[in-house]
Design a protein around this motif. Structure first.
Motif, mmCIF file in Angstrom:
data_model
loop_
_atom_site.group_PDB
_atom_site.id
_atom_site.type_symbol
_atom_site.label_atom_id
_atom_site.label_comp_id
_atom_site.label_asym_id
_atom_site.label_seq_id
_atom_site.Cartn_x
_atom_site.Cartn_y
_atom_site.Cartn_z
ATOM 1 N N THR A 25 4.848 1.983 34.046
ATOM 2 C CA THR A 25 4.651 1.189 32.820
ATOM 3 C C THR A 25 5.554 -0.040 32.806
ATOM 4 O OG1 THR A 25 6.228 2.562 31.574
ATOM 5 C CG2 THR A 25 3.886 3.146 31.427
ATOM 6 N N ARG A 26 6.756 0.087 33.351
ATOM 7 C CA ARG A 26 7.645 -1.082 33.432
ATOM 8 C C ARG A 26 7.033 -2.135 34.348
ATOM 9 N NH1 ARG A 26 13.567 -1.620 36.159
ATOM 10 N NH2 ARG A 26 13.912 -3.746 35.482
ATOM 11 N N TYR A 27 6.543 -1.706 35.499
ATOM 12 C CA TYR A 27 5.921 -2.633 36.441
ATOM 13 C C TYR A 27 4.713 -3.323 35.808
ATOM 14 C CZ TYR A 27 3.103 -4.230 40.366
ATOM 15 O OH TYR A 27 2.330 -4.993 41.196
ATOM 16 N N LEU A 28 3.856 -2.558 35.148
ATOM 17 C CA LEU A 28 2.660 -3.130 34.518
ATOM 18 C C LEU A 28 3.024 -4.074 33.370
ATOM 19 C CD1 LEU A 28 0.278 -0.033 34.540
ATOM 20 C CD2 LEU A 28 0.203 -2.047 36.037
ATOM 21 N N SER A 29 4.048 -3.704 32.603
ATOM 22 C CA SER A 29 4.484 -4.560 31.497
ATOM 23 C C SER A 29 5.011 -5.891 32.019
ATOM 24 C CB SER A 29 5.583 -3.872 30.688
ATOM 25 O OG SER A 29 5.127 -2.690 30.118
ATOM 26 N N ILE A 30 5.839 -5.830 33.039
ATOM 27 C CA ILE A 30 6.405 -7.058 33.613
ATOM 28 C C ILE A 30 5.307 -7.917 34.217
ATOM 29 C CG2 ILE A 30 7.897 -7.918 35.476
ATOM 30 C CD1 ILE A 30 9.803 -5.598 34.794
ATOM 31 N N LEU A 49 13.391 -14.075 30.205
ATOM 32 C CA LEU A 49 14.121 -13.520 29.071
ATOM 33 C C LEU A 49 13.346 -12.356 28.447
ATOM 34 C CD1 LEU A 49 16.577 -13.864 27.142
ATOM 35 C CD2 LEU A 49 15.097 -15.311 25.760
ATOM 36 N N ILE A 50 12.045 -12.534 28.262
ATOM 37 C CA ILE A 50 11.220 -11.457 27.701
ATOM 38 C C ILE A 50 11.166 -10.276 28.672
ATOM 39 C CG2 ILE A 50 8.909 -10.867 26.871
ATOM 40 C CD1 ILE A 50 10.472 -12.762 25.037
ATOM 41 N N ILE A 51 11.108 -10.557 29.968
ATOM 42 C CA ILE A 51 11.119 -9.479 30.964
ATOM 43 C C ILE A 51 12.421 -8.692 30.877
ATOM 44 C CG2 ILE A 51 11.258 -9.037 33.458
ATOM 45 C CD1 ILE A 51 9.164 -11.290 33.797
ATOM 46 N N LYS A 52 13.535 -9.384 30.646
ATOM 47 C CA LYS A 52 14.822 -8.695 30.502
ATOM 48 C C LYS A 52 14.807 -7.766 29.285
ATOM 49 C CE LYS A 52 18.470 -11.192 29.603
ATOM 50 N NZ LYS A 52 19.743 -11.935 29.616
ATOM 51 N N TYR A 53 14.222 -8.220 28.171
ATOM 52 C CA TYR A 53 14.115 -7.369 26.984
ATOM 53 C C TYR A 53 13.292 -6.119 27.276
ATOM 54 C CZ TYR A 53 15.740 -11.360 24.169
ATOM 55 O OH TYR A 53 16.443 -12.397 23.626
ATOM 56 N N ALA A 140 16.565 -17.734 23.473
ATOM 57 C CA ALA A 140 16.494 -16.422 22.826
ATOM 58 C C ALA A 140 16.772 -16.505 21.332
ATOM 59 C CB ALA A 140 17.493 -15.466 23.480
ATOM 60 N N TYR A 141 17.716 -17.361 20.921
ATOM 61 C CA TYR A 141 18.126 -17.410 19.519
ATOM 62 C C TYR A 141 17.628 -18.642 18.785
ATOM 63 C CZ TYR A 141 21.493 -14.179 21.552
ATOM 64 O OH TYR A 141 22.067 -13.165 22.243
ATOM 65 N N HIS A 142 17.395 -19.720 19.500
ATOM 66 C CA HIS A 142 17.063 -20.978 18.846
ATOM 67 C C HIS A 142 16.209 -21.852 19.754
ATOM 68 C CE1 HIS A 142 20.828 -21.562 21.090
ATOM 69 N NE2 HIS A 142 20.323 -22.744 21.382
ATOM 70 N N VAL A 143 15.708 -22.932 19.153
ATOM 71 C CA VAL A 143 14.889 -23.896 19.884
ATOM 72 C C VAL A 143 15.639 -25.224 19.891
ATOM 73 C CG1 VAL A 143 12.676 -25.114 19.900
ATOM 74 C CG2 VAL A 143 12.776 -22.737 19.170
ATOM 75 N N HIS A 144 15.671 -25.900 21.039
ATOM 76 C CA HIS A 144 16.272 -27.229 21.126
ATOM 77 C C HIS A 144 15.197 -28.253 20.810
ATOM 78 C CE1 HIS A 144 19.750 -26.008 24.018
ATOM 79 N NE2 HIS A 144 19.906 -25.552 22.791
#
Length: 181
Positions: A25-30, A49-53, A140-144
């Motif tokens: 499931t981790r492989y398929l999710s990534i 970043l999303i993959i790390k989460y 992750a926290y803000h947009v430039h």
């Protein structure tokens, strides 16, 4: 050794099945996240970043599954866990804003309302002057954001979900560039 295998045969098999299932499931999710990032032409850093989460979530799920499989007695550990969760709860409440920005960043990744390089208008009374910006980076926290005066503005992700944001058409964006000259 045979005695240990015969005593814990069910736990060992269940552990192997859980590890196998969570690895798949981790492989398929990534793989799915990479595909969404590629098809939506998203920044590679944002996709990683999303993959790390997802990897952290799968790791926590794996630890929980192994604790349940091997029969952790929650009555004995209950006091320790409740104390740890109380401390974590206080820390999370204190950093609620950070968590809401991370969650908003994940939502923005999958909802794809805009991407890096888009010109947007934010309907926010607290922003001074012209509310038209160029999106330079989504973190992750803000947009430039870069305004027409070439000033860099960092805008929290959770406000993108709370405020009205309009993606400007290219011809509107071209007139925006003409105003800055």
């Amino acid at each position: 050794m045979k005695e240990v295998l015969s005593i814990y045969q069910t736990e060992i098999l269940t552990t192997l099945l859980a590890i196998g299932a969570l690895t798949i499931t981790r492989y398929l999710s990534i793989k799915a996240i990479k595909k969404v990032g590629r098809l939506s032409d998203l920044n590679d850093i944002r996709t990683r970043l999303i993959i790390k989460y997802v990897a952290i979530g799968h790791g926590l799920l794996m630890i929980s599954a192994l604790l349940l499989i091997w029969g952790l007695n929650f009555r004995e550990v209950g006091l320790v866990l409740s104390s740890v969760f109380a401390v974590i709860g206080v820390a999370l409440f204190a950093s609620w804003s950070i968590l809401s920005n991370i969650t908003a960043g994940v939502i923005l990744f999958f909802s794809l309302p805009f991407k890096i390089g888009d010109r947007i208008r934010i309907l926010d009374k607290e922003l001074e002057g012209n509310n038209e910006f160029l999106i330079e980076d989504i973190r992750a926290y803000h947009v430039h954001l870069r305004n027409s005066n070439a000033e860099l503005v960092t805008y929290p992700n959770n406000l993108f979900l709370q405020k009205a944001v309009t993606v400007l058409k290219p011809e509107v964006a071209d007139t925006f560039e003409g105003d800055s000259q």
